[in-house]
Design an enzyme around this catalytic site. Structure first.
Site, mmCIF file in Angstrom:
data_model
loop_
_atom_site.group_PDB
_atom_site.id
_atom_site.type_symbol
_atom_site.label_atom_id
_atom_site.label_comp_id
_atom_site.label_asym_id
_atom_site.label_seq_id
_atom_site.Cartn_x
_atom_site.Cartn_y
_atom_site.Cartn_z
ATOM 1 N N ASP A 187 -6.785 2.249 1.395
ATOM 2 C CA ASP A 187 -6.706 2.559 2.821
ATOM 3 C C ASP A 187 -8.117 2.470 3.399
ATOM 4 O O ASP A 187 -9.053 2.029 2.718
ATOM 5 C CB ASP A 187 -6.077 3.945 3.043
ATOM 6 C CG ASP A 187 -6.974 5.076 2.540
ATOM 7 O OD1 ASP A 187 -8.065 4.803 1.996
ATOM 8 O OD2 ASP A 187 -6.579 6.249 2.705
ATOM 9 N N LYS A 205 0.837 -1.204 0.000
ATOM 10 C CA LYS A 205 0.000 0.000 0.000
ATOM 11 C C LYS A 205 0.875 1.259 0.000
ATOM 12 O O LYS A 205 0.646 2.178 -0.792
ATOM 13 C CB LYS A 205 -0.935 0.009 1.218
ATOM 14 C CG LYS A 205 -1.958 1.127 1.130
ATOM 15 C CD LYS A 205 -2.799 1.223 2.378
ATOM 16 C CE LYS A 205 -2.062 2.002 3.427
ATOM 17 N NZ LYS A 205 -2.757 2.239 4.662
#
Ligand code: SF4
Length: 213
Positions: free
Chosen positions: A141, A123
């Protein structure tokens, strides 16, 4: 939950692009080195908090070379208002050491090499690539995850599966869609008390009617 149809996905894609085409991260940074650290620090921490703690940190450690030689307790003293600061302090020093030793002091700008840096997972690597290079990548997220589910774009249980689903469904403009979904989730489709009266996607919303206008 009813999944978004192909037509709805195209419309949602278009509406996000129209509204958030120029959106960028709210993290402040001056170069790739500062961006990687700011994104790493932002895990489980607000961008607002990160923007408060990074200017003095970067003033003292403006380069990977200087951070690589830092005393960990000194680094902790700069970031101790950030969650998980013990681990984050250790990781950003290790990250700087690897950047100096393996990459000659320059942040490697591809997601595979970024993930070899301490504390940088998929990420974080994708967020850096999206922000710094406009790469056609998605990063999920908490905001993107919530928005994707409320709009029927994903019913996946994990962030990584949601990422794969969004990549498959949206295909292009992923960097703008990512930035847009983050800002939409942060300021309009919030976890508690979403501002549905300001929402431009109500017709696609799959959540309970209590949220809807
Ligand atoms: S209507 Fe409300 S809950 Fe649904 S997507 Fe819009 S802001 Fe989110």
């Amino acid at each position: 939950m009813k999944k978004a149809t192909k037509k709805e996905i195209l419309e949602i894609h278009q509406l996000f692009i129209e509204r958030y085409d120029d959106a960028v991260t709210e993290l402040t940074y001056k170069n790739a080195y500062e961006l990687v650290i700011a994104v790493a620090l932002s895990a489980q921490c607000t961008d607002k908090r990160v923007n408060i703690i990074t200017p003095p940190l970067f003033l003292k450690y403006p380069t990977p070379q200087l951070l690589a030689q830092a005393d960990i307790n000194d680094v902790k003293s700069f970031i101790n208002s950030c969650s998980f600061f013990n681990n984050k302090a250790k990781n950003i020093i290790l990250m700087a050491q690897r950047v100096v030793e393996i990459y000659n002091g320059a942040i490697p700008m591809n997601e595979k090499d970024l993930q070899t840096l301490a504390g940088v997972g998929q990420k974080t690597a994708n967020v850096v690539m999206i922000e710094y290079t406009g790469a056609n990548l998605m990063a999920v997220d908490t905001h993107v995850f919530r928005v994707a589910h409320r709009l029927g774009l994903s019913d996946d249980k994990t962030a990584s599966k949601t990422e794969a689903t969004l990549v498959r469904k949206f295909k292009n403009d992923l960097h703008a869609l990512h930035q847009g979904m983050v800002l939409f989730g942060r300021y309009i489709c919030t976890a508690k008390n979403p501002k549905c009266e300001e929402c431009f996607l109500t017709e696609f919303c799959r959540t309970t009617k209590t949220f809807k206008v």
